[in-house]
Design an enzyme around this catalytic site. Structure first.
Site, short mmCIF file in Angstrom:
data_model
loop_
_atom_site.label_atom_id
_atom_site.label_comp_id
_atom_site.label_asym_id
_atom_site.label_seq_id
_atom_site.Cartn_x
_atom_site.Cartn_y
_atom_site.Cartn_z
N GLY A 131 0.82 -1.21 0.00
CA GLY A 131 0.00 0.00 0.00
C GLY A 131 0.85 1.26 0.00
O GLY A 131 2.08 1.20 -0.01
N PHE A 132 0.17 2.37 0.05
CA PHE A 132 0.84 3.68 0.01
C PHE A 132 1.81 3.83 1.20
O PHE A 132 3.03 3.94 1.02
CB PHE A 132 -0.25 4.76 -0.01
CG PHE A 132 0.20 6.15 0.28
CD1 PHE A 132 1.31 6.70 -0.35
CD2 PHE A 132 -0.52 6.94 1.18
CE1 PHE A 132 1.71 8.01 -0.08
CE2 PHE A 132 -0.13 8.25 1.46
CZ PHE A 132 0.99 8.77 0.82
N GLY A 175 -3.77 -2.84 -2.23
CA GLY A 175 -2.34 -2.63 -2.46
C GLY A 175 -1.97 -2.82 -3.93
O GLY A 175 -2.78 -3.33 -4.72
N LYS A 208 3.06 -11.44 20.51
CA LYS A 208 3.23 -12.09 21.82
C LYS A 208 4.08 -13.36 21.66
O LYS A 208 5.03 -13.59 22.42
CB LYS A 208 1.85 -12.40 22.39
CG LYS A 208 1.81 -12.96 23.77
CD LYS A 208 0.39 -12.81 24.32
CE LYS A 208 0.08 -13.89 25.33
NZ LYS A 208 -0.49 -15.11 24.72
N ALA A 235 -1.37 1.06 13.11
CA ALA A 235 -1.76 2.29 12.42
C ALA A 235 -3.19 2.63 12.79
O ALA A 235 -4.13 2.02 12.30
CB ALA A 235 -1.64 2.10 10.91
N TYR A 272 -14.88 1.78 9.29
CA TYR A 272 -13.45 2.08 9.42
C TYR A 272 -13.16 2.64 10.81
O TYR A 272 -12.27 2.15 11.52
CB TYR A 272 -13.07 3.10 8.35
CG TYR A 272 -11.60 3.47 8.31
CD1 TYR A 272 -10.64 2.54 7.93
CD2 TYR A 272 -11.18 4.76 8.62
CE1 TYR A 272 -9.30 2.89 7.86
CE2 TYR A 272 -9.84 5.12 8.55
CZ TYR A 272 -8.91 4.19 8.17
OH TYR A 272 -7.58 4.54 8.11
#
Ligand code: UDP
Length: 312
Positions: free
Chosen positions: A11-12, A37, A106, A115, A146
């Site tokens: 992706g970007f 992507g 973990k 993000a 989202y």
């Protein structure tokens, strides 16, 4: 050699992070399911021994062979038209995907940075937005898939930190732009530049009085790199506080490209009216602030769009 897993690598933002970690001498494992992507973004890395790529959807069990020092979770559709088109995948990658990667962190005893986004503040009632602000989000609105996935991501990341003692970092990313943004991702910068380059009208949603604050990708990557290596497990805003209305931004694009007119269209539902990061915390804790102004950053991005926008 330290080993880092970067999800959303094609992706970007993910691809720029891959470049940065390669340049810093890490072994980089990129992962992407390629729904949003683009392999062109990382094609130049395949010739490097330091880089490997897994074509995988992190919403299902994630396996990586060998040790990991760091995980950066950047897989997610990130533009409004994408998460409206693929709402369930958007919810899954922020929730189930984050859970899988926390589990992997973990198991590998790795530090994980996730993000997050200014969207956790929704259509904010506090301006500019400091990390202490809890936000104003409509959970069942079109952007809720989202926003709520990212809010859940923050919650489960903090839970792994407090309950399991995992080393976690949360970056709240504000509008970012630069080369490798997808031309058709619907966001304002690619939209305006492709329209201006093709001699079409620039589509302003609403009356153009809504604001955003645009951060150049290199500045963002520097902030993320510093946060990862810091000891701060609380969320940190990373973005550029230079705020502009969308109408003014359209004028800047028209001036830079040298032609263009605008047309007005209905404002999407729940479109935030104002957005600007309060970056006091990033300045104090990370000694970070953006260095690249909009004029310079937008010019560099325009140079990129000129190479990828089809001429009609
Ligand atoms: N926008 C616009 N015209 C477009 C695309 C977007 O006026 O062709 C507006 C959009 O309504 C929002 C702002 O530009 O107010 C930024 O939109 P974007 O999709 O880039 O990101 P957001 O910050 O809303 O997630």
């Amino acid at each position: 050699m330290k080993r880092v897993l970067i999800t959303g690598a094609a992706g970007f933002l993910g691809s720029h992070l891959c470049d940065r970690f390669i340049a810093e001498g890490y072994h980089v494992i990129g992962m992407d399911n390629l729904i949003t992507g683009n392999m062109d973004n990382i094609e130049h890395l395949f010739k490097l021994k330091q880089f490997e790529f897994y074509h995988h959807d992190v919403s299902t069990f994630v396996h990586v062979a060998g040790d990991l020092d760091y995980i950066l979770h950047f897989a997610s559709p990130a533009s409004p038209i994408d998460y409206l088109r693929i709402p369930i995948q958007t919810l899954k990658v922020g929730s189930l995907g984050t859970h899988n990667l926390l589990g992997l962190a973990k198991a590998k005893n790795a530090r994980i940075l996730v993000a997050s986004t200014s969207e956790v503040y929704g259509d904010p009632l506090v301006h500019p937005q400091p990390e202490e602000y809890w936000g104003n989000v409509n959970p069942i609105g079109p952007r809720g898939v989202y926003d709520e996935a990212k809010r859940f991501q923050e919650a489960i990341t903090m839970a792994y930190h407090t309950y399991h003692g995992l080393e976690t970092r949360i970056v709240r990313i504000f509008n970012t732009y630069g080369p490798r943004m997808r031309v058709d991702d619907g966001r304002v910068l690619p939209a305006f530049f492709s329209q201006a380059i093709q001699g079409k009208e620039l589509t302003i949603f609403g009356d153009g009085s809504q604001t955003r604050s645009f951060c150049y990708v290199d500045d963002l990557v520097e902030g993320i790199y510093r946060l990862l290596l810091s000891d701060c497990s609380m969320p940190v805003n990373v973005g550029n506080p230079d705020e502009i209305t969308i109408g003014e931004f359209a004028e800047e694009v028209i001036k830079m490209v040298g032609n263009g007119t605008v047309s007005y269209h209905p404002l999407p539902e729940n479109d935030p009216k104002r957005r600007r990061p309060d970056i006091t915390k990033a300045k104090e804790i990370l000694d970070w602030e953006p260095k690249i102004g909009r004029e310079e950053g937008v010019r560099r991005t325009y140079e990129y769009f000129k190479t990828v926008v089809p001429t009609v």
